[in-house]
Design a protein around this motif. Structure first.
Motif, mmCIF file in Angstrom:
data_model
loop_
_atom_site.group_PDB
_atom_site.id
_atom_site.type_symbol
_atom_site.label_atom_id
_atom_site.label_comp_id
_atom_site.label_asym_id
_atom_site.label_seq_id
_atom_site.Cartn_x
_atom_site.Cartn_y
_atom_site.Cartn_z
ATOM 1 N N PHE A 183 -5.305 3.973 6.688
ATOM 2 C CA PHE A 183 -4.272 5.014 6.738
ATOM 3 C C PHE A 183 -3.773 5.355 5.338
ATOM 4 N N TYR A 184 -3.340 4.354 4.582
ATOM 5 C CA TYR A 184 -2.813 4.612 3.247
ATOM 6 C C TYR A 184 -3.933 4.996 2.268
ATOM 7 N N THR A 185 -5.161 4.595 2.557
ATOM 8 C CA THR A 185 -6.279 5.048 1.729
ATOM 9 C C THR A 185 -6.437 6.556 1.830
ATOM 10 N N ILE A 186 -6.342 7.078 3.042
ATOM 11 C CA ILE A 186 -6.415 8.523 3.242
ATOM 12 C C ILE A 186 -5.254 9.221 2.541
ATOM 13 N N VAL A 187 -4.055 8.627 2.637
ATOM 14 C CA VAL A 187 -2.884 9.217 1.993
ATOM 15 C C VAL A 187 -3.088 9.282 0.478
ATOM 16 N N ILE A 188 -3.587 8.201 -0.115
ATOM 17 C CA ILE A 188 -3.791 8.154 -1.565
ATOM 18 C C ILE A 188 -4.828 9.183 -1.997
ATOM 19 N N PHE A 189 -5.948 9.265 -1.285
ATOM 20 C CA PHE A 189 -6.970 10.254 -1.626
ATOM 21 C C PHE A 189 -6.417 11.676 -1.520
ATOM 22 N N PHE A 190 -5.581 11.913 -0.514
ATOM 23 C CA PHE A 190 -5.023 13.247 -0.340
ATOM 24 C C PHE A 190 -4.037 13.567 -1.459
ATOM 25 N N ILE A 191 -3.248 12.586 -1.893
ATOM 26 C CA ILE A 191 -2.313 12.809 -2.996
ATOM 27 C C ILE A 191 -3.068 13.133 -4.284
ATOM 28 N N VAL A 192 -4.155 12.401 -4.538
ATOM 29 C CA VAL A 192 -4.983 12.693 -5.719
ATOM 30 C C VAL A 192 -5.562 14.101 -5.623
ATOM 31 N N TYR A 193 -5.996 14.469 -4.432
ATOM 32 C CA TYR A 193 -6.523 15.821 -4.203
ATOM 33 C C TYR A 193 -5.470 16.885 -4.505
ATOM 34 N N LEU A 194 -4.227 16.617 -4.155
ATOM 35 C CA LEU A 194 -3.145 17.559 -4.432
ATOM 36 C C LEU A 194 -2.785 17.599 -5.914
ATOM 37 N N LYS A 208 0.832 -1.209 0.000
ATOM 38 C CA LYS A 208 0.000 0.000 0.000
ATOM 39 C C LYS A 208 0.864 1.256 0.000
ATOM 40 N N ARG A 209 1.961 1.193 0.751
ATOM 41 C CA ARG A 209 2.871 2.342 0.758
ATOM 42 C C ARG A 209 3.495 2.543 -0.617
ATOM 43 N N PHE A 210 3.883 1.448 -1.267
ATOM 44 C CA PHE A 210 4.468 1.530 -2.597
ATOM 45 C C PHE A 210 3.474 2.147 -3.584
ATOM 46 N N MET A 211 2.215 1.773 -3.499
ATOM 47 C CA MET A 211 1.200 2.324 -4.396
ATOM 48 C C MET A 211 1.008 3.821 -4.146
ATOM 49 N N ALA A 212 1.028 4.223 -2.873
ATOM 50 C CA ALA A 212 0.856 5.641 -2.553
ATOM 51 C C ALA A 212 2.016 6.473 -3.090
ATOM 52 N N VAL A 213 3.250 5.987 -2.883
ATOM 53 C CA VAL A 213 4.423 6.718 -3.365
ATOM 54 C C VAL A 213 4.462 6.732 -4.890
ATOM 55 N N THR A 214 4.111 5.621 -5.515
ATOM 56 C CA THR A 214 4.087 5.560 -6.978
ATOM 57 C C THR A 214 3.082 6.544 -7.550
ATOM 58 N N LEU A 215 1.894 6.595 -6.955
ATOM 59 C CA LEU A 215 0.874 7.527 -7.425
ATOM 60 C C LEU A 215 1.334 8.972 -7.318
ATOM 61 N N GLY A 216 2.027 9.293 -6.244
ATOM 62 C CA GLY A 216 2.449 10.668 -6.033
ATOM 63 C C GLY A 216 3.727 11.055 -6.727
ATOM 64 N N THR A 217 4.397 10.090 -7.384
ATOM 65 C CA THR A 217 5.711 10.371 -7.958
ATOM 66 C C THR A 217 5.760 10.220 -9.473
ATOM 67 N N VAL A 218 5.283 9.093 -9.998
ATOM 68 C CA VAL A 218 5.545 8.741 -11.397
ATOM 69 C C VAL A 218 4.951 9.757 -12.366
ATOM 70 N N TYR A 219 3.625 9.945 -12.321
ATOM 71 C CA TYR A 219 3.023 10.905 -13.251
ATOM 72 C C TYR A 219 3.471 12.342 -12.986
ATOM 73 N N PRO A 220 3.542 12.808 -11.724
ATOM 74 C CA PRO A 220 4.043 14.168 -11.502
ATOM 75 C C PRO A 220 5.457 14.405 -12.024
ATOM 76 N N VAL A 221 6.335 13.408 -11.938
ATOM 77 C CA VAL A 221 7.679 13.572 -12.507
ATOM 78 C C VAL A 221 7.593 13.732 -14.022
ATOM 79 N N ALA A 222 6.792 12.888 -14.667
ATOM 80 C CA ALA A 222 6.635 12.990 -16.116
ATOM 81 C C ALA A 222 6.050 14.339 -16.517
#
Length: 389
Positions: A287-298, A229-243
């Motif tokens: 916990f990581y569900t909240i993190v993922i939703f917040f990253i999408v919100y950002l 779950k942590r890997f998915m959260a970090v991937t979501l917040g990193t891969v597309y934004p870097v591109a």
């Protein structure tokens, strides 16, 4: 620290707070600090002072001055050879890497967004691209370093000096890396993919939000192990934004640079908080569900979350509210200038400046002449030079 500029003092306090936290956590089990520990703290504070002074208001070289790189290599060699091991253990640690690689860049990125112009935005966006490419692709090494003493000894040294090489204005490794590695090698591949993903990500998010079976997807996610779950959260917040950031740097417009730098300031802060509290809450369902939703919100312009978090939380914390107001006034001026006839604009600019100066004259009469001087300086910086009369 009194003679330092105000912005540098704030940067210094961020570093000092992280140092104190690191020392206190290390000595929680040992109640007594010996002379070596005190020497380590003193050396760390001196290092923090030198770092702040080295990055304060120095023009970036774009990495083209070769003797700065030679001098930096000599500095690294001397540091590893002569810094005591106790001090090295404190500096080259997860906290030391976080301070150099995240805390200071977050603060400087906030300052860059709050100032008019896009050159500093582009420079710090290039830093986040270079840093995240290495940080994301080597996150598994961080996990190994926590359990391997031999790996830990050298891995955190590499991360510390690499991130420092990227952000120092003398070496300016982030610009050098982007010009000679990221843009020629990754740019042609990533740019078309990022443009295709831009619309699809929003559509997928809206599909999930409107889907009646969202609870089933959430249940499947909850059953996953914490590390996945942590890997998915970090991937979501990193891969597309870097591109998307790589595309933004290569385009002449500056709005996309500012947008993604705002995002990285918010995501970097979110990552630091997540990385700190997940040792207690990482196994808590949701916990990581909240993190993922917040990253999408950002991340998505659809929600504008990064702009809201940036203005409502990060700017006040960094004490950059007045600087942001100046930037907003500058952007408003540019927008008005683009919509008004050039022949009419000069006259209208004088009318606006005169109107505001009259209001400030009333304040200055009630208070002191200093207020009038400050307001006049402010108006000149926003509207340009005004007539003496």
């Amino acid at each position: 620290i009194y003679p330092l500029p105000y912005s540098s003092k704030e940067s210094l306090w961020c570093i000092v707070v992280a140092i104190i936290v690191n020392i206190s956590l290390k000595h929680r089990r040992r109640k007594i600090m010996d002379s070596n520990d005190i020497a380590s703290i003193i050396a760390l504070v001196i290092a923090a002072l030198l770092l702040v002074l080295a990055t304060n208001r120095v023009e970036r070289t774009k990495g083209r001055v070769w003797y700065y790189h030679v001098a930096y290599a000599g500095f690294v060699t001397l540091s590893l050879a002569f810094i005591p091991e106790d001090v090295q253990f404190q500096i080259f640690s997860p906290v030391g890497v976080a301070v150099v690689g995240m805390v200071l860049p977050i603060y400087e990125s906030i300052r860059a967004v709050c100032t008019p112009g896009v050159e500093d935005d582009k420079a710090w966006l290039q830093y986040w691209i270079a840093m995240e490419l290495v940080s994301y692709s080597t996150e598994w090494v961080d996990d190994l370093a926590k359990s391997s003493v031999a790996l830990r000894e050298h891995w955190y040294e590499f991360e510390f000096f690499y991130f420092l090489w990227l952000l120092l204005p003398y070496t300016d490794g982030s610009t050098l890396t982007f010009d000679y590695v990221t843009q020629p090698l990754l740019g042609p591949v990533i740019e078309p993919i990022a443009r295709k993903l831009e619309g699809w990500i929003t559509k997928v998010v809206l599909l999930f939000v409107n889907a009646s079976h969202l609870w089933l997807l959430w249940a499947v996610f909850i059953l996953m192990p914490a590390f996945l779950k942590r890997f998915m959260a970090v991937t979501l917040g990193t891969v597309y934004p870097v591109a998307a950031s790589i595309v933004a740097v290569t385009t002449p417009q500056g709005d996309d640079d500012t947008y993604w730098l705002t995002y990285w300031s918010c995501f970097g802060t979110t990552f630091l908080i997540m990385d700190w509290i997940e040792q207690w809450l990482g196994n808590v369902p949701g916990f990581y569900t909240i993190v993922i939703f917040f990253i999408v919100y950002l991340m998505l312009p659809l929600f504008g979350g990064a702009e809201q978090v940036f203005r409502q939380i990060l700017v006040p914390l960094a004490n950059q509210h007045e600087t942001l107001l100046l930037r907003d006034a500058y952007l408003l001026r540019k927008e008005m200038e683009s919509k008004i006839d050039p022949a009419r604009w000069q006259e209208m600019r004088k009318m606006m400046a005169s109107s505001l100066l009259e209001e400030e004259d009333e304040v200055s009469n009630e208070n002191s002449d200093d207020v009038e001087k400050q307001s006049t300086s402010l108006l000149k910086s926003v509207y340009g030079a005004v007539d003496e009369d």
